[in-house]
Design a protein around this motif. Structure first.
Motif, PDB file in Angstrom:
ATOM      1  N   ALA A 202      15.836  24.063  17.094  1.00 25.56           N
ATOM      2  CA  ALA A 202      14.757  25.017  17.034  1.00 25.56           C
ATOM      3  C   ALA A 202      15.463  26.392  16.996  1.00 25.56           C
ATOM      4  CB  ALA A 202      13.885  24.846  18.226  1.00 25.56           C
ATOM      5  N   VAL A 203      16.415  26.792  18.100  1.00 22.08           N
ATOM      6  CA  VAL A 203      17.199  27.931  17.710  1.00 22.08           C
ATOM      7  C   VAL A 203      17.853  28.276  16.443  1.00 22.08           C
ATOM      8  CG1 VAL A 203      18.760  29.383  18.689  1.00 22.08           C
ATOM      9  CG2 VAL A 203      17.259  28.208  20.421  1.00 22.08           C
ATOM     10  N   LEU A 204      18.409  27.092  15.757  1.00 22.10           N
ATOM     11  CA  LEU A 204      19.159  27.147  14.841  1.00 22.10           C
ATOM     12  C   LEU A 204      18.358  26.695  13.391  1.00 22.10           C
ATOM     13  CD1 LEU A 204      22.623  25.734  15.968  1.00 22.10           C
ATOM     14  CD2 LEU A 204      21.971  27.873  15.625  1.00 22.10           C
ATOM     15  N   ILE A 205      17.140  26.923  13.574  1.00 21.08           N
ATOM     16  CA  ILE A 205      16.171  26.327  12.414  1.00 21.08           C
ATOM     17  C   ILE A 205      16.515  27.184  11.123  1.00 21.08           C
ATOM     18  CG2 ILE A 205      14.318  27.879  13.150  1.00 21.08           C
ATOM     19  CD1 ILE A 205      14.281  24.200  11.595  1.00 21.08           C
ATOM     20  N   VAL A 206      16.756  28.461  11.241  1.00 21.54           N
ATOM     21  CA  VAL A 206      17.127  29.017  10.099  1.00 21.54           C
ATOM     22  C   VAL A 206      18.212  28.856   9.423  1.00 21.54           C
ATOM     23  CG1 VAL A 206      17.510  31.487   9.257  1.00 21.54           C
ATOM     24  CG2 VAL A 206      15.736  31.191  11.277  1.00 21.54           C
ATOM     25  N   PRO A 207      19.465  28.684  10.073  1.00 23.49           N
ATOM     26  CA  PRO A 207      20.570  28.386   9.397  1.00 23.49           C
ATOM     27  C   PRO A 207      20.446  26.994   8.835  1.00 23.49           C
ATOM     28  CG  PRO A 207      21.127  28.362  11.396  1.00 23.49           C
ATOM     29  CD  PRO A 207      19.721  29.076  11.224  1.00 23.49           C
ATOM     30  N   LEU A 208      19.658  25.931   9.671  1.00 26.28           N
ATOM     31  CA  LEU A 208      19.529  24.623   9.138  1.00 26.28           C
ATOM     32  C   LEU A 208      18.682  24.580   8.012  1.00 26.28           C
ATOM     33  CD1 LEU A 208      18.805  22.780  12.448  1.00 26.28           C
ATOM     34  CD2 LEU A 208      20.795  22.305  10.968  1.00 26.28           C
ATOM     35  N   ILE A 209      17.554  25.387   7.817  1.00 27.74           N
ATOM     36  CA  ILE A 209      16.899  25.578   6.537  1.00 27.74           C
ATOM     37  C   ILE A 209      17.653  25.974   5.380  1.00 27.74           C
ATOM     38  CG2 ILE A 209      15.023  26.653   5.241  1.00 27.74           C
ATOM     39  CD1 ILE A 209      13.449  26.409   7.892  1.00 27.74           C
TER      40      ILE A 209
END
Length: 453
Positions: free
Chosen positions: A278-285
């Motif tokens: 959830a916290v790293l959702i932006v880099p994961l996307i």
């Protein structure tokens, strides 16, 4: 709480102090790779910052071993030994990659090996609390495979986001703060002994990230490299696994007294395994988009490019510091929302206020006139290179005016100014590049004559 704060401060202080020595070692060892096409820094910068972070981790564990209330982590399980073994392996792999470079497949196998060592020593997902289904037990093979997958994905997510000065350390620190809040509440609020280890792990993770950040903020004097990004990614995954895989939902259900109340109380149990993503959702996307983009273009998924999110923030006009702060605020916003789900209704106004503050900060960062800078009241606690940037801009304007009048500012002068701003040692020898005691080359200024000093 005092024991955890002491552990946090010790790990932060040791990391901060070791980073300077590691930087000098990295320069002497030649761990300063050439600038690549996708890099945003302008000059080679030493890596191996993960060595200092690993030193801070060891110091924090050494202190925690002798603190009251933490002995249960060292005597009740082998979690500490498993974490230390995995961190040592992953840091060693990162050091080799920072100095000589390692093929992507070999690096992936090394990450799986470090995760496998932790599984062998006891950090493994044994069961999963599934809403509506209760506790679902996993076979040893299922638990090992799922644990290795979580560790490898988290490591690469953190490694992926390490693209700007201070970005990975700051975002992982935010995630660790959210984890610490969950684990501390379960350990001291509900007396769940399984939350003792992740509470300590996240305190250590906050400490090593906070201790490294002053050296890594823009302009960075040292990079954490793969030795650091993989280390903190592994610690983040270990905290999630030890928190979720050791938790017995029946303990909270017995304390709750009713199924409805128990369901609400169990929300923090379900969240931690999802929190890193959830916290790293932006880099994961961004990772998924990068792999898709490269595959569509017929290139390898491991081929580097400048199409990542942080590169695009820079391309649309955001400064380096502003782009990092935007990523920080996005991470804080998502982490705060995750915390909100599990907070009791009577305490939610506090979280609402935090969410509003973070959203306001994100809005201000998007305004073009806002310039991130260090307040004057904090000049006494920040490194010298973060002070007086306004005066340096004024001096640059004066230098430009002097050049227009016919005076000459040589490359040696520019080098001396750049090294002074980065907190490095001044130019050795004379400013004109001649030996000490010789006259400067005609048309240049010596160091004593330079108006920049």
């Amino acid at each position: 709480m005092r024991e955890y704060l002491l552990t946090l401060f010790v790990s932060a202080a040791v990391t901060y102090l070791l980073t300077g020595a590691v930087r000098r070692f990295a320069i002497a060892a030649g761990a300063m790779p050439e600038i690549r096409a996708r890099d945003v820094h302008k000059e080679p910068t030493p890596r191996l910052g993960g060595m200092a972070m690993f030193g801070g981790l060891c110091a924090g564990l050494l202190i925690a071993r002798h603190l009251p209330g933490m002995e249960v982590v060292f005597t009740g399980s082998t979690d500490v030994q498993a974490l230390l073994s995995g961190c040592a392996l992953i840091c060693l792999l990162g050091v080799v990659d920072d100095k000589w470079g390692v093929d992507a497949i070999i690096k992936l196998l090394g990450q799986a090996l470090a995760a496998g060592v932790m599984v062998w020593q006891g950090i493994v997902i044994l069961w999963l609390p599934i809403p509506g289904q209760g506790t679902v037990s996993l076979t040893p093979t299922q638990g090992a495979i799922l644990t290795i997958a979580v560790v490898v994905i988290t490591i690469n997510a953190v490694n992926f986001v390490d693209g700007l000065d201070g970005l990975a350390a700051g975002m992982v620190c935010i995630a660790a703060v959210a984890f610490f809040a969950y684990a501390y509440r379960l350990w001291f609020g509900y007396g769940i002994e399984g939350a003792a280890a992740p509470t300590m792990f996240t305190a250590l993770l906050i400490g090593i990230c906070a201790g490294f950040l002053p050296h890594n903020l823009h302009p960075a004097r040292i990079f954490m490299g793969d030795s650091g990004s993989m280390l903190i990614g592994l610690m983040l995954a270990a905290a999630a696994i030890t928190l979720t895989g050791r938790l017995d939902p029946e303990v909270i259900a017995a304390q709750a007294g009713s199924e409805t109340f128990a369901t609400h109380k169990l929300v923090p149990v379900y969240i931690p395994l999802v929190l890193p993503f959830a916290v790293l959702i932006v880099p994961l996307i961004d990772l998924v988009m990068a792999v898709t983009r490269r595959g569509w273009a017929g290139r390898s998924p491991f081929a580097a490019d400048k199409g990542h999110l942080h590169h695009r923030l820079l391309e649309i006009g955001h400064s380096h510091s502003r782009a990092v702060l935007i990523m920080y605020f996005w991470s804080g916003l998502i982490a705060s929302f995750t915390v909100l789900i599990s907070v009791r209704p009577d305490r939610r106004p506090i979280v609402y206020a935090g969410l509003g503050f973070i959203a306001l900060g994100l809005l201000v960062l998007m305004l073009p006139w806002f310039r991130p800078r260090v307040p004057k009241t904090l000049h006494g606690v920040v490194p010298p290179r973060y002070r007086g940037r306004g005066r340096r801009r004024a001096r640059d304007v004066a230098d430009s005016a002097g050049s227009a009048d016919g005076s000459v500012i040589t490359a040696a002068d520019e080098h001396h100014r750049a090294t002074a701003e980065h907190g490095q040692q001044p130019w050795r020898g004379s400013e004109s590049g001649t030996q000490p005691g010789s006259a400067p080359v005609s048309g240049t200024r010596s160091r004593s004559q330079s108006p920049l000093l």
